[in-house]
Design an enzyme around this catalytic site. Structure first.
Site, PDB file in Angstrom:
ATOM      1  N   GLY A 148      -0.961  -3.127  -3.918  1.00 47.53           N
ATOM      2  CA  GLY A 148      -2.012  -2.238  -3.493  1.00 47.53           C
ATOM      3  C   GLY A 148      -3.099  -1.723  -3.979  1.00 47.53           C
ATOM      4  N   CYS A 149      -4.168  -1.340  -3.254  1.00 45.39           N
ATOM      5  CA  CYS A 149      -5.320  -0.873  -3.871  1.00 45.39           C
ATOM      6  C   CYS A 149      -5.032   0.303  -5.020  1.00 45.39           C
ATOM      7  CB  CYS A 149      -6.404  -0.499  -2.986  1.00 45.39           C
ATOM      8  SG  CYS A 149      -5.818   0.367  -1.354  1.00 45.39           S
TER       9      CYS A 149
END
Lengths: 339, 339, 339, 339
Positions: A148-149
């Protein structure tokens, strides 16, 4: 030439993959799929891509798809990839999945925050694709769960510090900010221009799904349960993400110790740039790049260490890191197609 | 105290009406309606309005509504007001309609660009609410068709010049630019932050519905059919609208003549600000105001006159002008509640 | 490998050159100069460049500089290049100049809008670097005058149409809009964030210096004096430029004729993308690229043709086109390092 | 009518004062001064103010100035007001000072972070103009030190909680974000549009001058030395400020307790809006208003309380609060001219 395909090419991360893979010196992008835009040229969906790619979005058919590719990127909403990936693997295709479906070793965490997992063993054996920290495992992975970012910003900053005992595992706070593209191309009032422009606000303060992902990896690094207070915010910018992380130096440790650990960890990693003392990252400097910039500061009065970490959420936070994973998996130069 | 009500209070123009009428010194806002948000407090729909209005959105019932108001603002999509307004008038309520339904004297124009009109006589007898140019008619109007935003910029600039014979009626071009709020609060890809931010483009180049409105009023001013090339563009800004208008000076006329005509036309009008020679309007200077700023330039080589005209599309281009119309209708100070 | 150097590397166009040349497959960037930042690493001036270039800004010494380069980019304010370029040429270095100093064949035009020219013959014999239209001359040029950003948008759209007699030479209007980076990195109130954000305005309406450049090239294409009404505007965006051009179709010509001429002119040019009927360019689609997007529309009532043309002002409007010029001069693939 | 004057009317806070005081129902703005723009109309410096104020900027002469005003706003850079204010007071004029010169009761703090104080006793006896918390003292104050913008967000959130023993005084972190207008109208690379747009970064991480101001007031509320980790960030927005504050609930206290304390503290204060459970403030909702919006969240796993607090930095964070102070000092309705 590596032959690559993208399943779900018409979201923002899919379109970034198309753009970069079309210009990648060692890759041929052979097939892209889209349910919503089947039969349309990708350059009609994203006019910015005309002159770069002539590909037409196809319906996804596993057999046809797998005959044309060595490696697949699945850029789909959570839940769909776990239904597709097992078939891809059986057909001999390696996979970089950009959803959350293969990010968790502990499937119970996934199931608590997403939904029941239909391929739990695969998830447990997938490799978490944080390239700088799991480089060796990625080389041989059949399926990589692309991080995930938000976790990318936080984990690149904290994992080395926790492992080296520079910071305490208690009391970590991450105040994180993301550009609007992180919410995807789907329509919602929150991403309406007039609601997001000149706006700034915390959101999902009662629990964002990236928190368990962050905590699982930090706990593995620390050897014990790590809890993080994680508050995401929405920035009035298209791209870019910055986490300002507040933690406490371990007894006797200093900002300089933290700096040295990060320096040695990332000395040979081309995409992490440790900023000099007194300098902090800015999302402006990482936009449209695969870099992660990290800066440090501390308050001598109370041993607080502040670590700021910035990426482009669509690149190092998604599609850029996915290509970096592919480069590592395929034995290419890690930087190929990314500078 | 004038009692006012708003039918359709939860779009951007409705919310601006709520904000301004709640603070208006001579008005009591007694009732607001909304189909979508019936039963909800307006401050839950627009948190910016909390502390300003405690009103709850009601369903629209003509009888109940009309018992509570002297004047109604209809801030609804085109087509709905023409079904409602006749009833309001019969119940003795005067109306400022913010849609296109009562902007056309020539109903055929309306029907060519919108749909069949169900109250054509009412439209023919309504007053076009461009306050500076139709002040006297507005005073006694029962229903005012509040002008479109683009027409407001163009007509305030050109009507006096055409009437005074300063410019030729042929070859007029308006290159117009609007902030994204002009498209309303509804969801569409075009108003997604990531598509509108850092973007700029022409749209509806094959015919925007404001063109017949502009041409009808210009033709009336000129006494003959006036055709305008009108190209709207979308600006990466929330509010503000600017038209750069290219026309040709009539034989023997000069920029200075144009300036004098505009100066004398607007000498006593508080909301038109004619900019000094060499100075051009900027949407920044009119945002959150009811002003229209106008600047002039010319090219002596070819007699081209350039007129730039700027407003806040939600205020002078919609809700601000609507309140200005109400002030005039009710015999109040034209500026009340607007500075 | 071509050896390249940049004189004046620390403005926005210089920094873009550093970024792209550092990643160019056929070029080695050997030297960069800066008066203001002599002795500083370029990555300290632009942190975004760290991890891409290790170069240090040097003072400019013609002898040392020329020993290290085959081709020089001069990214300096107007007036300085004409004092430097003759010496570079004598030392056998070919030059792409990004200022206005070598854009004019008619030096009197330059002198009327800039200052006296100290190398007038060189300017008269320089090649105007609009790659798509002067490709053959560029191949053998010793010095190329890289076009202005506004002229690039307008000339790529109009030169083929004028040459083919599709449009009339009279009455051309260009309503042009630029992102703020067009004004450079120097400080001024006009580029202060709070004055430019959420702002939009015309500027230099009494004569922008790009107008004579546009008129000289259009006049050469038409074979006679062409006058253009050119009004630039400032957009609240960092990058991107769009010109909406209003002209009149020649007797008997149609939008379709215009489309065919542009199609055949740019059929083999990789960086001009003609948009399909009904579709208009958007600066969002050309940002961070070297493309120029062109769209067409017309008003059958009066024979008006509207041509919209969009580029990234820092790339196709400056540094991208400069590299495209270098590629052509050096016999490389025109697209090398630009996709 | 209160007669008011502004010393230093041409910065952003000065211009906001001109705008609001010109429309204030109980105030006549009689005189404005400016060194930089002496002799110029304020509407030439800020075209947005034309049609609102005809005032001309004058040189500051204490005698002339004081003859025309009951109350003075000093909107000047730090250090200048302490040289002027004593004279104003002697001449019977009450003062709201928008600089830091009269914010500190402990002058040593001021001197450690700014410079030697030339009117220390006056500072010690000045009233800190945080309207909601020092209302009674403000009523009778001769000089009010108008709070800094960051302190306003943090103190309105924390002072009641600390006083009521809801949170612990240790380990407070404020991650604060400001729009660019907070840096003023002066020119610097950091406020250049191209450097601030699409940017986001921490700044002054080694110590911002608002920290001692925050700590002094919190320490007074707590009865002991309170240390805060305070990291400011720059948002890509013109106006608005939001602090996300991380603290720890005292033994046995809950988020609900915190909510009740804030609710009762601000029950009768018109400009603080406590958001409902689950709802967080957004700078969009406070822009162009004098409101402060506060939201709460907590993490039951570790007793962390998160308080978010948002204002318009130019209004509640500067000029709006200054007028609120004037209203209180002059016995007017606290809201007059502010809604």
């Amino acid at each position: 030439m590596i032959k690559a395909g993208i399943i779900g090419a018409t979201g923002y991360t899919g379109a970034e993959l198309v753009r970069m893979l079309s210009a990648h010196p060692d890759v041929e992008l052979t097939v892209i799929t889209s349910r919503q835009y089947e039969g349309k040229k990708i350059s009609d969906v994203y006019p910015a891509l005309s002159g770069r790619s002539d590909l037409v979005c196809e319906a996804f058919d596993p057999k046809t798809f797998c005959e044309q590719v060595d490696i697949a990127f699945t850029a789909l909403p959570h839940k769909i990839p776990m239904g597709i990936v097992p078939d891809l693997l059986e057909r001999g295709v390696r996979v970089v999945d950009l959803s959350a479906d293969f990010r968790f070793r502990n499937v119970a965490d996934y199931e608590a925050w997403y939904q029941p997992h239909t391929a739990p063993e695969l998830s447990e054996n997938a490799v978490y694709g944080l390239c700088e920290l799991y480089h060796d495992e990625i080389q041989h992975a059949r399926v990589v769960g692309n991080p995930g970012c938000y976790p990318t910003t936080i984990l690149l900053a904290l994992v080395p510090l926790l492992k080296a005992g520079i910071i305490r595992a208690e009391g970590i706070v991450s105040d994180s900010k993301s550009g609007v593209s992180g919410a995807g191309r789907g329509l919602s009032l929150g991403s309406h221009f007039c609601e997001a422009n000149e706006s700034f606000k915390p959101y999902k303060v009662d629990g964002h799904r990236h928190r368990p992902e962050i905590e699982e990896v930090l706990s593995a690094a620390h050897g014990d349960g790590v809890e993080v207070t994680f508050i995401p915010h929405l920035l009035p910018a298209t791209r870019g993400m910055l986490s300002t992380i507040y933690c406490t130096l371990a007894e006797g440790k200093t900002e300089e110790d933290a700096r040295q650990v990060l320096e040695s960890t990332y000395a040979d990693r081309p995409f992490v740039r440790l900023r000099e003392k007194g300098m902090m990252p800015d999302i402006l400097h990482v936009q449209h790049t695969n870099f992660c910039d990290i800066g440090l500061s501390s308050d001598s009065r109370n041993g607080r260490l502040v670590v700021a970490s910035a990426i482009d959420n669509l690149l190092k936070g998604a599609s850029g890191q996915a290509i970096q994973n592919m480069n590592i998996m395929a034995g290419l130069d890690e930087k190929a197609g990314l500078l």
